[in-house]
Design a protein around this motif. Structure first.
Motif, PDB file in Angstrom:
ATOM      1  N   ASN A  12       6.617   2.084 -10.464  1.00 52.32           N
ATOM      2  CA  ASN A  12       5.542   2.116 -11.609  1.00 52.32           C
ATOM      3  C   ASN A  12       5.909   3.109 -12.376  1.00 52.32           C
ATOM      4  N   ILE A  48      -2.458  -6.173 -10.803  1.00 56.20           N
ATOM      5  CA  ILE A  48      -2.761  -5.283 -10.894  1.00 56.20           C
ATOM      6  C   ILE A  48      -3.618  -5.172 -10.119  1.00 56.20           C
ATOM      7  N   ALA A  49      -3.398  -4.295  -8.609  1.00 58.77           N
ATOM      8  CA  ALA A  49      -4.450  -3.946  -7.864  1.00 58.77           C
ATOM      9  C   ALA A  49      -3.595  -2.698  -7.023  1.00 58.77           C
ATOM     10  N   LYS A  50      -3.655  -1.724  -8.161  1.00 54.56           N
ATOM     11  CA  LYS A  50      -3.110  -0.570  -7.955  1.00 54.56           C
ATOM     12  C   LYS A  50      -4.327   0.189  -6.890  1.00 54.56           C
ATOM     13  N   ALA A  51      -5.774  -0.617  -6.837  1.00 49.36           N
ATOM     14  CA  ALA A  51      -6.458   0.567  -6.648  1.00 49.36           C
ATOM     15  C   ALA A  51      -6.827   0.889  -5.209  1.00 49.36           C
ATOM     16  N   ARG A  72     -13.046  -0.585  -8.914  1.00 53.01           N
ATOM     17  CA  ARG A  72     -11.165  -0.696  -9.209  1.00 53.01           C
ATOM     18  C   ARG A  72     -11.754  -0.163 -10.589  1.00 53.01           C
ATOM     19  N   GLU A 123      -9.768   1.782 -11.139  1.00 50.72           N
ATOM     20  CA  GLU A 123      -8.533   3.219 -11.104  1.00 50.72           C
ATOM     21  C   GLU A 123      -7.221   2.080 -12.061  1.00 50.72           C
ATOM     22  N   ASP A 124      -7.769   0.311 -12.431  1.00 51.61           N
ATOM     23  CA  ASP A 124      -6.488  -0.364 -12.531  1.00 51.61           C
ATOM     24  C   ASP A 124      -7.162  -0.972 -13.942  1.00 51.61           C
ATOM     25  N   LEU A 166      -4.617  -2.962 -16.392  1.00 55.45           N
ATOM     26  CA  LEU A 166      -4.963  -4.166 -17.111  1.00 55.45           C
ATOM     27  C   LEU A 166      -5.368  -3.565 -19.259  1.00 55.45           C
TER      28      LEU A 166
END
Length: 494
Positions: free
Chosen positions: A46, A144-147, A317, A319-320, A324
């Motif tokens: 990342n 995009i799914a890092k949360a 979520r 954090e994403d 995004l």
């Protein structure tokens, strides 16, 4: 804060470049060689961009870019070197460098190059994800799914991809249930096979059976030729039944037979046909509640709900949201032909504080509208009038739009007056030598505050701190322990 990897074997140049990146709002990571840089990139996918020196003793910049290409490391690379030859520039660009400059480089040029590289990376990531979606190879890395709230979803996707078990994805409208289904298909053995999407709520009730299972010529008025159904189109692949709770009860019976027997019966057909289809369904309502009220067949519910996955809403979520927004900004700016580099911190803070009832789809549409409205290099709060209106009220949104610098009527140059400047009264700052009660602070407190300020000013580099304070390093470390600062530094480093 976006991380930037800086690779240079010259410690002075390394520190200078890191300081420029830090002052521009990036978080610099440093490496003194090519092997160390590659290991950092392998461990952290990342990182926003990398500033790479071409000439290094262990592994030069060209070899680093070759290794990145072989290993699929897509971090944008900005090359810097003392060699200004045209051949070197061409070689670097052919190896995938996003930009190139000769040492020494001005801080402004470096910051612009970093921002452009990150915008290009976001656009390339969007293109890669779209290509993967169309070829049926969409995986977790394309979403995009890092949360933390998405960790269980990703874990369940990996387990579901290893079998053909029916999956039911539940979640609010706009959370990305179709992307979850594509991850399951693209991560399993059916990757690259057909992926057929059916919105069950958008099909007229009298055509649902024909659309799903097909029909034969002459089966009903208007059936002038054989029609292949969605299940037949998805043979050997995956069918995604979106909003499956909207299916009519009589169609639910036939869907249950497909799940149990693996056979479909087109309208007007003399005998059933075998199909090999993996079924993934989705709903924005609780199917269990629909089954209790009789709106959905209970036996079909248990056949579909073998492996449930709940997708959390965007408000859980947040954090994403920055990633995004960056992706949507790069994509829509390219489509609209605008040079929008990103979003301002106040505007991003506003988006982070919003609860997003429409989830990711609403965020996507809000960014698209903001791109169309924006005239600057960065999206501002005024470019999101609907979000401002819903978050703070329409009166505040109207005032924000009215105060935007837009001329109400044409003004001749001879009649133009000086713009009124708003005078802000700065609150009186407390003297640094006084304590909160107004008395002169103790000498130890003043000395401790000076050391803390010097450490923050010089980024924790103790040699520079000691030189600035005109004391020896041993004296500095003794005072750190004396004032209880040593333990704080250790905790911050950890």
């Amino acid at each position: 804060m976006t991380r930037v990897l800086i690779v240079d074997d010259d410690p002075v140049q390394l520190r200078l470049t890191a300081e420029v990146a830090n002052r521009a709002g990036f978080k610099p990571l440093t490496a003194t060689g090519g092997e160390q840089a590659l290991q950092i990139l392998r461990d952290d996918r990342n990182i926003g961009a990398m500033i790479l020196d071409l000439v290094m003793p262990d592994l030069d910049g060209m070899a680093v870019m070759d290794a990145m290409r072989r290993e699929g490391l897509t971090t944008p690379v900005i090359v810097q070197t003392a060699n200004a030859s045209l051949e070197t520039v061409i070689s670097a660009m052919r190896n995938g460098a996003a930009d190139y400059f000769v040492k020494p480089v001005s801080p402004e040029r470096l910051v612009i190059s970093l921002r452009n590289a990150m915008k290009l990376d976001a656009l390339e990531a969007t293109i890669r994800a779209e290509r993967a979606r169309k070829t049926g190879t969409f995986t977790v890395s394309d979403m995009i799914a890092k949360a933390p709230a998405m960790a269980r979803v990703i874990s369940l996707c990996a387990k579901a991809a290893k079998s053909t078990i029916p999956v039911l994805i539940e979640g609010e409208t706009g959370v990305g249930k179709e992307l979850i289904a594509r991850i399951i298909q693209g991560s399993g053995e059916r990757a690259g096979k057909p992926f057929v999407t059916v919105n069950c709520g958008a099909i007229p009730p009298n055509l649902v059976e024909s659309v799903l299972f097909g029909h034969k010529k002459g089966a009903f008025t208007g059936a002038i030729a054989d029609q292949t159904g969605k299940f037949a189109e998805a043979h050997n692949g995956t069918i995604f039944l979106d909003e499956v709770g909207e299916l009519p009860l009589d169609t639910q019976v036939k869907l249950l037979r497909v799940l149990q027997e693996g056979e479909i019966e087109p309208v007007g057909a003399a005998r059933p046909e075998r199909v090999n289809v993996r079924v993934i369904s989705a709903t924005n309502r609780r199917l269990l509640n629909l089954a209790k009220t009789g709106e959905f067949r209970e036996d079909l519910y248990y056949r579909l709900n073998v492996f449930p996955i709940y997708t959390p809403p965007l408000r859980e979520r947040l954090e994403d949201v920055p990633a995004l927004v960056a992706m949507f900004t790069a994509r829509f700016a390219a489509e609209a032909g605008k040079r929008v580099l990103g979003i301002s911190p106040p505007a991003l803070d506003m988006l982070m504080a919003y609860d997003w009832p429409g989830n990711v789809r609403q965020l996507e549409n809000a960014v698209y509208r903001a791109i169309v409205l924006s005239d600057g290099a960065f999206l501002e709060t005024v470019d999101f009038p609907q979000i401002v209106a819903q978050a703070n009220g329409r009166d505040i949104a109207a005032r924000a739009i009215e105060t935007a610098p837009v001329a109400a009527a044409p003004t001749h140059i001879d009649m133009a007056t000086a713009r009124q400047r708003i005078a802000f009264e700065q609150p009186a700052a407390q003297d640094r030598f006084l304590d909160p009660s107004g008395e002169v602070a103790a000498l130890a407190e003043i000395e401790r505050a000076a050391i803390v300020f010097a450490i923050e000013h010089h980024g924790g580099r103790m040699s520079r701190v000691a030189r600035a304070l005109k004391i020896g390093r041993s004296t500095l470390y003794r005072k750190l322990h004396e004032y209880g600062l040593a333990e704080e530094l250790i905790n911050d480093a950890a």
